[in-house]
Write an enzyme that holds these catalytic residues in place. Structure first.
Site, PDB file in Angstrom:
ATOM      1  CG  ASP A 162      -4.006  -5.376 -28.638  1.00 12.50           C
ATOM      2  OD1 ASP A 162      -3.068  -5.630 -29.410  1.00 12.50           O
ATOM      3  OD2 ASP A 162      -4.872  -6.207 -28.315  1.00 12.50           O
ATOM      4  CG  ASP A 204      -8.010  -3.925 -25.573  1.00 10.74           C
ATOM      5  OD1 ASP A 204      -7.538  -3.537 -26.663  1.00 10.74           O
ATOM      6  OD2 ASP A 204      -7.509  -4.860 -24.932  1.00 10.74           O
ATOM      7  CE1 TYR A 241      -2.358 -10.339 -28.868  1.00  5.83           C
ATOM      8  CE2 TYR A 241      -2.906  -8.800 -27.119  1.00  5.83           C
ATOM      9  CZ  TYR A 241      -3.111  -9.287 -28.393  1.00  5.83           C
ATOM     10  OH  TYR A 241      -4.069  -8.714 -29.192  1.00  5.83           O
ATOM     11  CD  GLU A 283     -11.014  -8.118 -30.533  1.00  5.34           C
ATOM     12  OE1 GLU A 283     -11.297  -6.948 -30.865  1.00  5.34           O
ATOM     13  OE2 GLU A 283     -11.025  -8.501 -29.358  1.00  5.34           O
TER      14      GLU A 283
END
Length: 628
Positions: A101, A104, A253, A460
């Site tokens: 994703d 990770d 999510y 990120e």
């Protein structure tokens, strides 16, 4: 642990799909601009402000770096190898493949499928731009790596694996994916545990890919359509939120609506098959939808703006045009940083801005405020590529990020050992360059970026971040290469006000951990100063609880009271209980890492209420301290 964003048997192929009755609009070919004395790289048009083809090449490489499973012989990422070859379903089904994703290694189904749909949409809309850059086949490879996995995960008509890997377990592991041995459970959706959002988005992904492959691989396109039809039927028949069926997904999510994915999927199935029943279904669902307001964003959880654009492309109807225009006018009215970034939220600000650019460039391409929306899209993508004074894309331009938040890229190749100590040693840049990754970007509307891999808000990277960005870059290349003006659009358009009256967009749940307020150490009579950025429309109030910390905190519990009973309250980055009434307790998510004294922090909410009286917050108590 370093948090990440919150975030088969294959049926027999059917006949090759009928081409879409209305092709996706692309810029009309015009004579090429007169050559200039400036030399440009092969494949780059003279009117491109940046080498968009190179950005497409790098972004495709980012997706290759995210691959899970057994890598092909032509793997182009030398520091990546096979991983998670033991991923199986509850009955031993092969669930290898797909994508990690973010930084990770969890395979979260909804954002993965969303990224594949948006990538395919960009390839369909701007095929010539991809081909001129020599990147069309690589785009197809990127989409197929995802859709091959989605086909595997669809183990029977009404059974679909929407996640592999546990978020908490995964986030506790600091090393490379190739040597990972942690337990990776698989989470299935079925008639008893529905997930219309995840299954619907996956149907859209497969249907859009069927369009992308219809000319180059008709047999694969037919297989994609068969699975897309079955998944859509499953999503539509057994309705529910996937994050209610998969508890782990709700931590990262969480989804609060699925009608947008169902409309989106039905529209894509019509485009892929030409079957009018799907268009009728999409239009009927759109006409009876609950969400009649303008979406807060276009992202992994909210596809309404994309569905509006696609329905306009397919039908040319004024109502869809008006709704797309409302969305883009709203986008252009959002607060901008001094250097021009549309800054919607703290987490993934570049993602939101590039997704606005993707939708609004598509609108421009379809003949909606073409000059204005093209200039807006150009300004947002330009900001990320260098207009801001730096690049936010790894491997491209000036001063690009060297420390994206990514465990694999920050772990040196064997025999090196990787732990949280090496990850946290920010004195050293990542040993592997994660080419093409678009980092989240500034956490405030101030153009400030900290190149620090431990800053999982700004640094990120995710599948979701790159998808709309890559499509918008392809769109800008398409326009530059077919431009007759000899100059690029103005990078800074005049702001367009939000139409009035206009409903206030409702945020879709976003993986944006924003810590909650903390004690200021003082207590004042009115709570008005703690509630900011208020927006209201009939029966709803949106805003943020905001204060300054007087002391360090590692967790928080907040109780608030309202003068009007609420029919529902939501906090986007925290847990709240109960969800109705006059008194509520808000607690931090488990990924909350604490905050220091002096930090200004804020927590976004939405209140729903009956009657005409807008609720007011009458009390706020945080960790036992009365703030008002």
């Amino acid at each position: 642990p370093v948090p990440s964003p919150v975030p088969s048997p294959i049926p027999s192929p059917v006949p090759a799909p009928v081409p879409s009755p209305i092709p996706s609009p692309v810029p009309s070919p015009v004579p090429a601009p007169a050559p200039t004395t400036t030399e440009v790289p092969p494949g780059q048009c003279s009117t491109e402000r940046y080498d968009f083809g190179e950005v497409l090449r790098l972004s495709n490489l980012f997706y290759e770096a995210q691959r899970s499973g057994k890598l092909p012989a032509d793997n182009r990422i030398p520091w990546r190898g096979d991983s998670s070859l033991g991923d199986v379903g509850n009955n031993g089904e092969d669930l290898t493949g797909g994508y990690h994703d973010a930084g990770d290694y969890v395979k979260f189904g909804l954002p993965m499928a969303s990224a594949m749909t948006v990538l395919a949409y960009g390839g369909i809309s701007y095929e010539d731009a991809y081909k001129s850059a020599g990147q069309y086949s690589y785009l197809q490879d990127a989409v197929k790596w995802g859709t091959d996995y989605l086909i595997k995960a669809h183990v029977s008509p009404n059974e679909f694996y929407c996640q592999v890997g546990n978020g908490d377990v995964d986030h506790a592991y600091p090393g490379r994916p190739e040597t990972m041995t942690v337990n990776r459970p698989a989470y299935m959706l079925n008639a008893n545990n529905p997930g219309s959002d995840c299954a619907g988005e996956s149907a859209a992904s497969l249907a859009s890919a069927a369009v992308l492959f219809k000319d180059t691989d008709p047999a694969y396109s037919a297989t994609l359509i068969q699975h897309a039809k079955e998944l859509f039927n499953f999503a539509d028949t057994y309705r529910g939120h996937y994050s209610n069926s998969i508890a782990d997904a709700s931590k990262f999510y969480k989804s609060d609506r699925y009608e947008d994915e169902l409309i989106w999927a039905a529209a894509w199935l019509y485009k892929a098959t030409g079957d009018n029943s799907y268009l009728t279904k999409a239009e009927d669902m759109y006409a009876s939808r609950q969400q009649t307001w303008t979406s807060w964003s276009f992202d992994w959880a909210d596809k309404m703006a994309g569905a509006q654009l696609l329905l306009f492309e397919l039908t040319g109807k004024q109502k869809y045009k008006s709704d797309v225009e409302s969305f883009c006018d709203y986008a252009m009215g959002i607060t901008k940083s001094p250097k021009g970034q549309t800054h919607l939220a703290q987490w993934g600000s570049n993602r939101y801005a590039s997704n606005f650019a993707f939708i609004c460039l598509g609108a421009a391409n379809a003949g909606i405020k073409t000059e204005t929306y093209t200039a807006y899209a150009d300004s947002q993508i330009g900001y990320m590529l260098g207009d801001s004074g730096r690049s936010f894309v790894v491997g491209f331009g000036e001063n690009f990020p060297k420390q994206p938040h990514h465990k694999a890229a920050s772990c040196a190749s064997l025999p090196a050992q990787c732990d949280w100590g090496t990850f946290g040693d920010t004195s050293k840049n990542n040993p592997h360059q994660l080419n093409g990754a678009l980092v989240g970007g500034p956490s405030a509307a101030n153009d400030q970026y900290k190149d620090d891999r431990t800053d999982y808000i700004m640094a990120e990277v995710t599948l979701d971040y790159n998808a709309g960005f890559q499509g918008a870059v392809a769109g800008l290349k398409a326009l530059a290469c077919n431009s007759s003006s000899g100059s690029a659009p103005s990078p800074v358009p005049a702001p367009v006000p939000v139409p009035s009256p206009a409903p206030v967009p409702v945020p879709s749940p976003a993986p944006s951990p924003v810590p909650a307020p903390s004690p200021t150490g003082t207590s004042s009579g009115s709570c008005d100063s703690l509630v900011v950025d208020k927006n209201g429309w009939t029966g709803n109030l949106q805003g943020k609880l905001k204060t300054v910390l007087a002391e360090d905190i590692s967790s928080y519990t907040i109780t608030i009271g309202t003068d009007v009973p609420l029919t529902k309250i939501e906090f986007y980055e925290a847990d709240v209980s109960p969800e109705t009434g006059n008194s509520f307790t808000i607690t931090n998510k488990d990924w909350f890492g604490g905050k220091n004294a002096g930090d200004t922090i804020e927590l976004g909410f939405q209140m729903s209420f009956a009657g005409a009286t807008e609720p007011a917050v009458t009390s706020v108590v945080l960790n036992g301290v009365n703030l008002c």
